[in-house]
Design an enzyme around this catalytic site. Structure first.
Site, short mmCIF file in Angstrom:
data_model
loop_
_atom_site.label_atom_id
_atom_site.label_comp_id
_atom_site.label_asym_id
_atom_site.label_seq_id
_atom_site.Cartn_x
_atom_site.Cartn_y
_atom_site.Cartn_z
CG ASP A 73 -8.01 36.51 21.09
OD1 ASP A 73 -6.95 35.86 21.13
OD2 ASP A 73 -8.70 36.61 20.05
CG HIS A 290 10.84 24.78 43.00
ND1 HIS A 290 10.29 25.87 43.64
CD2 HIS A 290 10.64 23.74 43.85
CE1 HIS A 290 9.80 25.51 44.81
NE2 HIS A 290 10.00 24.22 44.96
CG ASP A 307 8.30 17.02 43.45
OD1 ASP A 307 7.07 16.88 43.52
OD2 ASP A 307 8.96 17.67 44.28
CG ASP A 319 4.13 17.50 46.61
OD1 ASP A 319 4.92 17.12 45.73
OD2 ASP A 319 4.36 18.46 47.37
CG HIS A 400 14.06 21.40 50.45
ND1 HIS A 400 13.42 20.41 51.17
CD2 HIS A 400 14.89 20.74 49.58
CE1 HIS A 400 13.83 19.23 50.77
NE2 HIS A 400 14.73 19.39 49.81
CG HIS A 404 4.53 21.37 51.57
ND1 HIS A 404 3.36 20.92 51.00
CD2 HIS A 404 5.53 20.89 50.77
CE1 HIS A 404 3.63 20.22 49.90
NE2 HIS A 404 4.94 20.19 49.75
CG HIS A 411 3.57 24.51 48.62
ND1 HIS A 411 4.49 25.25 47.91
CD2 HIS A 411 4.08 23.25 48.64
CE1 HIS A 411 5.49 24.48 47.52
NE2 HIS A 411 5.26 23.26 47.95
CD GLU A 435 8.71 18.15 49.99
OE1 GLU A 435 9.29 18.22 48.89
OE2 GLU A 435 7.62 18.70 50.23
CE1 TYR A 439 17.20 17.69 46.07
CE2 TYR A 439 17.61 18.77 48.18
CZ TYR A 439 16.76 18.09 47.32
OH TYR A 439 15.48 17.83 47.72
NE ARG A 457 11.89 16.97 46.19
CZ ARG A 457 12.48 17.68 45.23
NH1 ARG A 457 13.73 18.12 45.39
NH2 ARG A 457 11.86 17.92 44.10
CD GLU A 459 6.96 15.74 48.04
OE1 GLU A 459 6.26 16.66 48.49
OE2 GLU A 459 7.47 15.75 46.89
#
Length: 499
Positions: A73, A290, A307, A319, A400, A404, A411, A435, A439, A457, A459
């Site tokens: 609930d 991610h 990030d 971002d 990647h 974006h 996004h 970005e 890796y 990275r 960005e």
């Protein structure tokens, strides 16, 4: 729509008649003065006009969505559907179960916002409803107050069903179907009498509305760009707060959680929240794109890939990613990888020009990445072959895309048509990320041993202008030497303040 009176027999003691009479007494009147209009209400009116021009003579229905159960609930914190927020100016926590209806007229559309208004204090909802009651979740706006906030006619959502049923057989209706499953089911019932062909056409129209509302956000207006600048400024301050606490995060253990917490604390203090789950990835975790578990240690000598973005009350978010040496100084290997990523980002930013293809940004950045991977002896083929349609070997180390769209969603504009997004043309007012990253996972045996476990990275948030672009997140340093000097300055300032 959600039930006004949830049945919670195991949570709530029945209310006596004496209580019901007593609870309604002795309250100060609600303020008579109406609230000022939200700053976003003016731009939202212009956006609704654009929708009206696109769908003349049609009833357009855009729900905010309802509360979503987290467990039993308890509900998740409410966030309205992005298209609803964009067209009404309402942001954080506003307004579950609300529905915007654009009703066709001879001259365009009349807009009405259907909401669940504040319940009177002598009603069971006031004291007994844990989802909507004022005693539980705070004071809700009246119809008049909400109308003043959004500069729209407002009506009780209880009357929405009758309104949608009116002239349903002769009025074309477009619904943002993904936003509110209960309302979608209600509209489907109104369409039950349609032929199979007409039902299919209605489904197509709904899908077209989803696309149109997403594409409406491709080019940001002046208000949106102001919000994006503020989100980036607050994000830069939050990054500095994280750096200031890095020594403590290392000392305390499980430091990724500490980093996430410090950033989130700043976001809550100065904005609304974070625009997405913060990635606080140390060491090899930075090679998981991610990584949001954020349960790892911060170890001296490792890098921290952070990030994160502050989301404002209007729901516009930054971002930004920075990769930081936990000791304050990059090792030679870390610096080599970092400089390659920075060079790729610079190439991508330079390509982000009005009139350029959206994919030009990625092409420019990934060409630099491939060239460095070849120079380091990692590619099994030449960089040019890897970049060809039959190649792609470089993607092992940057799987990647480089960019974006960004805005009210991290996004943003994701339902836009391919020809207007991925294969589209950059135009002034568009905001995109740039970005690139490299890796090298710790278990990748094709990578030199001394490079394994390094993930980088960088960005930034870039708005396309009439003459080029502007880096909205430029307040945060990007070169390796500037990053080191920035971190050293923050730590020195903290030590001075402690004395």
């Amino acid at each position: 729509m959600s039930d006004r009176h949830p049945d919670l027999p195991n949570r709530q003691t029945p209310f006596s008649e004496a209580f019901k009479a007593f609870i309604a007494e002795g309250w100060a009147p609600y303020p008579a003065e109406m609230p000022a209009a939200l700053p976003a209400s003016g731009p939202a009116k212009d956006r609704r006009a654009a929708v009206s021009r696109q769908f003349p003579g049609e009833r357009v229905v855009v729900p905010a969505g309802g509360l979503v159960t987290r467990s039993n609930d308890t509900d998740y914190r409410f966030r309205p559907h992005s298209a609803f927020a964009h067209l009404t100016g309402l942001g954080t926590d506003c307004e579950p179960d609300a529905v915007l209806v654009l009703e066709p007229t001879d001259s365009g559309h009349d807009a009405t916002l259907y909401i669940r208004p504040r319940a009177p204090r002598d009603s069971a909802e006031f004291y007994a409803n844990p989802r909507y009651g004022e005693m539980w979740v705070g004071q809700r706006p009246s119809l008049e107050e909400m109308s003043a906030l959004v500069d729209l006619i407002c009506a009780d959502v209880e009357g929405l069903a009758d309104h949608l049923a009116k002239d349903a057989d002769s009025t074309v209706l477009r619904l943002l179907a993904e936003a509110d499953p209960a309302l979608t089911a209600q509209v489907d019932r109104l369409r039950e009498g349609l032929s199979a062909e007409d039902k299919a056409a209605a489904t197509v129209r709904d899908a077209e509305l989803t696309v149109a509302l997403s594409e409406l956000r491709l080019v940001k207006d002046a208000f949106e760009l102001g919000e994006m600048r503020e989100a980036c400024a607050q994000t830069a301050d939050a990054f500095a707060a994280v750096v200031a606490d890095l020594p403590e995060a290392v000392r305390r253990g499980r430091g990724e959680r500490w980093v996430e917490g410090v950033f989130g604390l700043h976001a809550r203090h100065t904005g609304n929240a974070v625009g997405y789950d913060t990635i606080a990835a140390s060491g090899d975790h930075a090679c998981t794109l991610h990584w949001i578990r954020n349960d790892g240690e911060l170890r001296e000598g490792d890098l921290l890939l952070l990030d994160a973005g502050v989301e404002l009350d209007t729901l516009y978010t930054a971002d930004v990613t920075r990769t930081l040496p936990l000791t304050g100084t990059f090792t030679p290997d870390q610096r080599m990888v970092y400089e390659a990523v920075l060079e790729a980002q610079e190439a991508g930013i330079a390509a982000a020009q009005p009139g350029a293809e959206f994919l030009d940004v990625h092409r420019a950045a990934i060409a630099v990445i491939a060239r460095h991977l070849q120079a380091w002896g990692l590619l099994p083929v030449g960089a040019e072959e890897s970049l060809g349609e039959e190649g792609g070997q470089h993607r092992r180390w940057m799987v990647h895309g480089t960019s974006h769209h960004l805005g009210i969603d991290v996004h943003d504009c994701a339902q836009a048509r391919v020809e207007n997004y991925r294969q589209g043309t950059l135009a002034p007012g568009m905001v995109i990320t740039v970005e690139p990253g490299i890796y090298f996972k710790s278990d990748d045996e094709l990578v030199h041993a001394h490079l394994r476990g390094i993930g980088v990275r960088i960005e930034d948030d870039i708005v396309i202008t009439e003459t080029g672009n502007e880096n909205l997140s430029a307040a945060l340093p990007r070169t390796s030497t500037d990053v080191e000097a920035w971190m050293a300055g923050i730590w020195a300032g903290r030590e001075d303040g402690a004395r």
